[in-house]
Design an enzyme around this catalytic site. Structure first.
Site, mmCIF file in Angstrom:
data_model
loop_
_atom_site.group_PDB
_atom_site.id
_atom_site.type_symbol
_atom_site.label_atom_id
_atom_site.label_comp_id
_atom_site.label_asym_id
_atom_site.label_seq_id
_atom_site.Cartn_x
_atom_site.Cartn_y
_atom_site.Cartn_z
ATOM 1 N N ARG A 66 -3.664 -10.170 4.659
ATOM 2 C CA ARG A 66 -4.036 -10.225 3.235
ATOM 3 C C ARG A 66 -2.878 -9.653 2.427
ATOM 4 O O ARG A 66 -2.523 -8.486 2.597
ATOM 5 C CB ARG A 66 -5.309 -9.399 3.027
ATOM 6 C CG ARG A 66 -5.819 -9.372 1.595
ATOM 7 C CD ARG A 66 -7.078 -8.503 1.500
ATOM 8 N NE ARG A 66 -7.593 -8.450 0.142
ATOM 9 C CZ ARG A 66 -7.108 -7.648 -0.801
ATOM 10 N NH1 ARG A 66 -6.119 -6.834 -0.544
ATOM 11 N NH2 ARG A 66 -7.627 -7.669 -2.015
ATOM 12 N N LYS B 79 0.819 -1.219 0.000
ATOM 13 C CA LYS B 79 0.000 0.000 0.000
ATOM 14 C C LYS B 79 0.851 1.266 0.000
ATOM 15 O O LYS B 79 2.044 1.242 0.322
ATOM 16 C CB LYS B 79 -0.999 -0.043 1.159
ATOM 17 C CG LYS B 79 -2.135 -1.018 0.820
ATOM 18 C CD LYS B 79 -3.269 -1.032 1.783
ATOM 19 C CE LYS B 79 -4.351 -2.009 1.250
ATOM 20 N NZ LYS B 79 -5.396 -2.268 2.210
#
Ligand code: PMM
Length: 285
Positions: free
Chosen positions: A264, A225
């Site tokens: 995840r 991210k």
């Protein structure tokens, strides 16, 4: 100390964190918009990728057809179903535990009928039809926090106290969803790293993860991210998404130390190494 569950009940089976933190591998099914033929190539590639992630040791594969990246535009139900369901069916048919990353009840229903075990809804199961589908099917559910929607969420995210606000939202959603018939043992909560959060909000959530989802299984999604890109840039390190896997590994280890039950990730092999190392240290006694 509050009771921490170790079993996640899904549609037809259960997963346990008794042995290790669960690793959810990401399978994004995006099609080549230049040609119709590209769709099929990408569908096969997505199936192959899911099988590969399972070979590497992923406990769950998360199949998504709609990008939720900041600024992304929504796609319609028919298109998302066409992208996702054949991949879900193939991977579930091969015996994998498949999660469907969708906020559309019709897509979730089709994926569950195709063998999916889990609905991963980045909108926090706020659509009553989605809640009803999850209750009816007995699916596992991921309730994620997001402020705003993917198109606008990074414009100006604001909280009184991001950790308390996210924890309260998740607690309220769990209560509402349970009242609508979803069994508590099927629910996992997720702070939604990067979803309507500044760089500082993300760091606050990760540094105080143990204040979120107490008494619940917790999923954390940090993989590649943007906040990791910011950290790496500041350290004068290569910072493109593909350069962020070591940094992702650091967040995985810290998330495990602070109570995450599921991580995840894109790079399943490295995440398993990081998670198993953290598991060995955290569980040593
Ligand atoms: N992040 C993305 C997509 N789906 N689902 C959950 N539960 N948690 C997340 O953090 C999450 C998610 C966006 O990441 P990607 O576009 O790299 O898959």
């Amino acid at each position: 100390m509050s009771f921490e569950p170790t079993t996640w009940d899904l549609r037809t089976r259960s997963l346990t964190t008794d042995d290790h933190t669960l690793v959810m591998g990401i399978v994004n099914v995006t099609h080549d918009s230049f040609s119709d033929g590209g769709r099929w190539i990408d569908r096969d590639a997505a199936i192959r990728h899911g099988l590969h992630l399972a070979d590497l040791g992923a406990d769950i594969v998360d199949v998504g057809g709609e990008s939720t990246r900041p600024g992304a535009s929504p796609i319609d139900t028919a298109e998302e179903t066409e992208r996702v369901v054949p991949v879900v069916r193939a991977l579930a048919g091969a015996g994998l535990v498949v999660s469907v990353d969708t906020s559309k009840p019709a897509v979730a229903a089709a994926a569950l009928a195709g063998g999916a075990e889990i609905v991963n809804d980045v909108t926090g199961l706020t659509d009553p039809e989605m809640v009803a589908e999850c209750a009816r099917s007995g699916a596992g559910v991921v309730i994620m926090h997001m402020q705003g929607n993917p198109r606008t969420m990074q414009a100006d995210p604001a909280y009184d106290d991001v950790v308390a606000d996210v924890a309260d939202f998740l607690q309220q959603r769990v209560r509402a969803v349970v009242e609508s018939g979803v069994e508590p043992s099927h629910i996992v909560v997720d702070p939604g790293i990067g979803f309507g959060k500044t760089f500082e909000h993300n760091l606050a959530l990760l540094s105080e993860l143990d204040r979120i989802g107490r008494g619940r299984l917790l999923l954390v999604g940090t993989s590649r991210k943007a906040f990791l890109g910011t950290i790496l840039e500041r350290a004068a390190r290569p910072a493109t998404p593909e350069d962020r896997d070591a940094a992702t590994g650091a967040t995985v280890a810290l998330a495990v130390a602070k109570g995450a039950s599921v991580v995840r990730v894109h790079d399943v092999a490295d995440a398993i190494s990081a998670a198993r190392t953290a598991d060995a240290i955290v569980r040593f006694h």
